[in-house]
Enzyme design. Structure first.
Site, PDB file in Angstrom:
ATOM      1  CB  CYS A   1      -9.159  11.078   2.655  1.00 20.97           C
ATOM      2  SG  CYS A   1      -9.687  11.601   4.137  1.00 20.97           S
TER       3      CYS A   1
ATOM      4  CD  GLU B   1      -5.789  15.167  -2.347  1.00 21.15           C
ATOM      5  OE1 GLU B   1      -6.737  15.216  -1.792  1.00 21.15           O
ATOM      6  OE2 GLU B   1      -5.325  13.841  -2.644  1.00 21.15           O
TER       7      GLU B   1
ATOM      8  CG  HIS C   1      -5.739  14.340   1.550  1.00 17.44           C
ATOM      9  ND1 HIS C   1      -6.859  14.269   0.815  1.00 17.44           N
ATOM     10  CD2 HIS C   1      -6.346  14.453   2.788  1.00 17.44           C
ATOM     11  CE1 HIS C   1      -8.076  14.268   1.754  1.00 17.44           C
ATOM     12  NE2 HIS C   1      -7.668  14.385   2.927  1.00 17.44           N
TER      13      HIS C   1
END
EC number: 4.3.2.10
Length: 212
Positions: free
Chosen positions: A81, A192, A190
Site C-alpha cells: 500500500c 493481509e 492489502h
C-alpha cells in the site's frame, strides 16, 4: 527458523500484516524499528497507511530510506500500500512529496469526476478489484489471473518502467497494482485483507528465494 522483519515507522497496519504472515507459517515475525534487527532478517516487509508526507517524514527521520535501499537489494522485500507508494520517485499527495526512488514513476490522484459504464467512481478506490498478472512472477504462484484483492487508496501508481509492472489494476484509469525488480516486490492492495489469494501471496513471499 527464518525471520521476517515488518518495518515499524509508526504508519503501518503492522499487526494485521504480522498476524497474516504468522498464519501462513512465514517464520518468526518481528515488528521492529531496530535497524540492526531489520538488517539481520531473512525477509523484510514494508507496510504503510496514511498520508505520504507524514510517512516520508518518519522514514527519513529514522534513516529508513537508506535502510530500505540497502536491505531490499539482497533478500526478499515486500512493500504494501503506502509502503509501495513510498518506493516511487514522487507523489502528488500533500502538494508533492519526494519518495525513496527505488521504482521510477509517479503517484497520482484519482480524478474526482471519473465515470465508467455510466457509474460515478468514488475516491478513494475502496473494495475488491481484479489484478491482471502481466508477468509470470513467483509471487503469483497458485493465484489465478484476474483474482480479486482488497484496495483502499486515493492515489495510484503510474510506473515509468513498464517492465517492472507485474500486476495491473483498473479504476477509471489503468494503474500498477504490483511492481517487481530483482528481490523487490510491491503491491498497492492489502494482501493481509484479501482472504485466500492475499494469504497465498504472503505464503509465496515466505517461500520465495528473491530471484526473478
Amino acid at each position: 527458523m527464518q525471520t521476517v522483519a515488518v518495518i515499524d515507522y509508526g504508519m503501518g497496519n503492522l499487526h494485521s500484516v504480522a498476524k497474516a504472515l504468522e498464519h501462513v507459517g512465514a517464520g518468526k515475525v518481528l515488528i521492529t524499528s531496530d535497524a540492526n534487527v531489520i538488517r539481520e532478517a531473512d525477509r523484510v516487509v514494508f507496510p504503510g497507511v496514511g498520508a505520504i508526507r507524514d510517512c516520508m517524514a518518519e522514514i527519513r527521520r529514522l534513516g529508513f530510506d537508506a535502510l530500505v535501499r540497502e536491505v531490499s537489494q539482497d533478500r526478499p522485500f515486500l512493500g504494501i500500500c503506502v509502503g509501495m507508494q513510498a518506493l516511487l520517485d514522487h507523489s502528488e499527495e500533500n502538494a508533492g512529496v519526494d519518495c525513496i526512488g527505488l521504482f521510477p514513476g509517479q503517484v497520482k490522484l484519482f480524478a474526482k469526476d471519473q465515470h465508467e459504464d455510466g457509474e460515478h467512481l468514488k475516491v478513494p478506490h475502496m473494495g475488491w478489484n481484479q489484478v491482471k498478472q502481466t508477468v509470470d512472477h513467483p509471487l503469483w504462484h497458485d493465484i489465478p489471473d484476474l483474482a480479486r484483492f482488497y484496495f483502499v487508496h486515493s492515489y495510484y501508481i503510474a510506473a515509468a518502467n513498464p517492465r517492472q509492472v507485474v500486476g495491473g489494476g483498473h479504476y477509471g484509469v489503468d494503474f500498477a497494482a504490483a511492481l517487481a525488480d530483482g528481490s523487490r516486490f510491491a503491491v498497492q492492495f492489502h494482501p493481509e485483507k484479501s482472504h485466500t489469494h492475499g494469504l497465498q501471496l504472503l505464503q509465496n513471499f515466505a517461500a520465495w528465494d528473491g530471484r526473478w
